[in-house]
Design a protein around this motif. Structure first.
Motif, short mmCIF file in Angstrom:
data_model
loop_
_atom_site.label_atom_id
_atom_site.label_comp_id
_atom_site.label_asym_id
_atom_site.label_seq_id
_atom_site.Cartn_x
_atom_site.Cartn_y
_atom_site.Cartn_z
N UNK A 346 0.87 -1.17 0.00
CA UNK A 346 0.00 0.00 0.00
C UNK A 346 0.90 1.22 0.00
N UNK A 347 0.68 2.12 -0.92
CA UNK A 347 1.57 3.28 -0.97
C UNK A 347 0.84 4.52 -1.44
N UNK A 348 1.50 5.65 -1.23
CA UNK A 348 0.92 6.92 -1.63
C UNK A 348 2.05 7.86 -2.07
N UNK A 358 -4.49 5.87 -9.87
CA UNK A 358 -5.16 4.62 -10.24
C UNK A 358 -5.77 4.70 -11.63
N UNK A 359 -6.42 5.86 -11.91
CA UNK A 359 -7.07 6.02 -13.21
C UNK A 359 -6.06 6.13 -14.34
N UNK A 369 -5.78 -1.38 -6.83
CA UNK A 369 -6.91 -0.86 -6.07
C UNK A 369 -6.55 0.48 -5.45
N UNK A 370 -7.51 1.39 -5.44
CA UNK A 370 -7.27 2.68 -4.78
C UNK A 370 -8.40 2.93 -3.79
N UNK A 388 -2.86 3.54 -2.69
CA UNK A 388 -2.86 2.69 -3.88
C UNK A 388 -2.34 1.35 -3.41
N UNK A 389 -3.02 0.29 -3.78
CA UNK A 389 -2.61 -1.04 -3.30
C UNK A 389 -2.28 -1.95 -4.47
N UNK A 390 -1.05 -2.42 -4.51
CA UNK A 390 -0.68 -3.45 -5.49
C UNK A 390 -0.61 -4.76 -4.73
N UNK A 391 -1.46 -5.70 -5.13
CA UNK A 391 -1.46 -7.00 -4.44
C UNK A 391 -1.12 -8.09 -5.45
#
Ligand code: PMP
Length: 416
Positions: A346-348, A358-359, A369-370, A388-391
């Motif tokens: 999860x980052x910002x 994200x868009x 995911x945002x 913003x989450x990169x999983x």
């Protein structure tokens, strides 16, 4: 800038071959190859699971536990085979301990209602944590409202690790249950659940673990953990949507009242009084999602065929690579720096709204995911509106991480 290499030598896992199993991974989005990094929300399905579900509808569909005709008997046998598969996967003692539900949310609501009816009265207390998904907050809150009970919350520190010293202080003679997540969907933290359970048991309090983000990333052994209840969703472990599991120790489940009334969960129905079926059927009222259950069993068999340890090692490697590469980009905060993490970041980026990024990166074919990830208290902890989450999972590659990092850099330049 120095590019951190991906340690391919650390894992013995053929990711390209694995990717062939997932048809959707070959899709294009906005003309670009899909880079799917939203696995925390839901995972993609291998062809084998898609084929299995399709085959059931095409050739075998029939309501279970009801008929003496061939199709119904065959489907019932497959459904109970699925239950045995889940039992073995979790290393539960008995199939009576495996209840099929609609998902993690369904399982927690079922438990909160049923456990609450049996064990919670005015003034009692329930312990959850600050990093819970809304699914593991709201059902307990609703129970507290119904019974005039109280929610107590284990805080986490700046790395996103639960503060166990504070946890220990929450117990008193009114504590009825602890419900915590095995792994956090927004911070990635893998919680020290064995210790959490040990502390609760010293206080004679049972523990429910939310395994929605844990079952797909490592071996789960409910007997070794000694957890009292364990819940997860099929769709997060490469299975169909609308199916989930509520595991409970048999003597605990046996003592709880059913949470839904209807067909299949009864023994004898009379207007004066109805008696209930035995476990596990007591908790499976109505026509269950039997096709989903059998599809889930196929997904579990698929995961077993890849090897849970291989998956965990590969994902750990990928997480380290992605984290290092993201840090190299600079001017951003990573939320969740626990020592033990699942493959979630999860980052910002500084001064950029998560939705804008994200868009923009969606236009490059990248799915992340945002937002708050259904963990608003986690966002409140850091005083942010979202991340913003990169999983990532075992079908993601280092090349995809590189594409993602390039996209983050590009979006960052455009937005700042
Ligand atoms: N708990 C956690 C930790 C989750 O990540 C999720 C899904 N994001 C849930 C619960 C709810 O799962 P479901 O929507 O499948 O019921």
């Amino acid at each position: 800038m120095q590019i951190t290499p991906f340690m391919t030598d650390l894992t013995n896992f053929d990711v390209q071959k694995t990717r062939e199993d997932f048809p959707i991974l070959h899709t294009k989005i906005h003309g670009k190859p899909l880079v799917y990094l939203d696995n925390g929300a839901t995972t993609q399905k291998p062809q084998l699971v898609i084929d299995r579900v399709r085959e059931l509808y095409e050739k075998k569909n029939s309501s279970i536990h009801r008929g003496v005709h061939h199709l119904s008997e065959m489907m019932t046998e497959e459904y109970e085979y699925a239950r045995r598969t889940v039992k073995d996967f979790l290393n539960a003692r008995d199939t009576n301990e495996i209840i099929f539900t609609s998902g993690t949310t369904g399982s927690i609501n079922a438990l909160a209602f049923s456990f609450g009816e049996k064990h919670v009265i005015e003034g009692d207390e329930i312990i959850i944590s600050e990093m819970e998904h809304h699914s593991n907050i709201v059902p307990w809150q609703m129970l507290c409202e119904r019974k005039k009970a109280k929610l107590r919350v284990i805080p986490f520190d700046e790395n996103g690790e639960l503060i166990l010293n504070e946890y220990k202080l929450l117990f008193n003679e009114k504590t009825r249950i602890v419900a915590v997540t095995h792994a956090s969907n927004s911070l990635g933290t893998i919680n020290p659940v064995k210790e959490i359970i040990h502390i609760a048991h010293e206080n004679n309090v049972p523990v429910m673990l939310d395994g929605a983000q844990a079952v797909q990333h490592g071996k789960i052994d409910v007997q070794d953990l000694d957890c009292d209840f364990y819940v997860f969703s099929g769709h997060k472990i490469y299975g169909p949507t609308g199916i989930g599991i509520l595991y409970g120790k048999e003597h605990l489940l046996d003592a709880l009242p059913p949470y839904q009334g209807g067909g299949d969960m009864i023994d004898c129905v009379r207007f004066e009084k109805t008696t209930y079926n035995v476990l596990p059927f007591k908790f499976e009222a109505g026509t269950t999602n039997y096709i989903g259950a059998i599809g889930l069993a196929s997904a579990i068999e698929y995961v077993n065929s890849k090897g849970v340890e291989n998956i965990a090692a590969y994902e750990k490697n990928l997480l380290q690579y992605a984290t290092r590469r993201l840090i190299e980009v600079g001017e951003m905060t990573i939320y969740g720096n626990a020592k033990e993490k699942i493959s979630i970041i999860s980052f910002l980026p500084d001064k950029i709204h998560p939705y804008d990024m994200g868009m923009l990166i969606d236009k490059l074919g990248i799915a992340v995911r945002t937002g708050t990830h259904c963990t608003q208290p986690v966002m409140d902890h850091f005083s942010i509106s979202g991340t913003i989450r990169a999983s990532m999972v075992f079908y993601n590659t280092a090349e995809e991480i590189d594409i993602f990092i390039d996209a983050v850099k590009k979006a960052k330049m455009m937005l700042s």
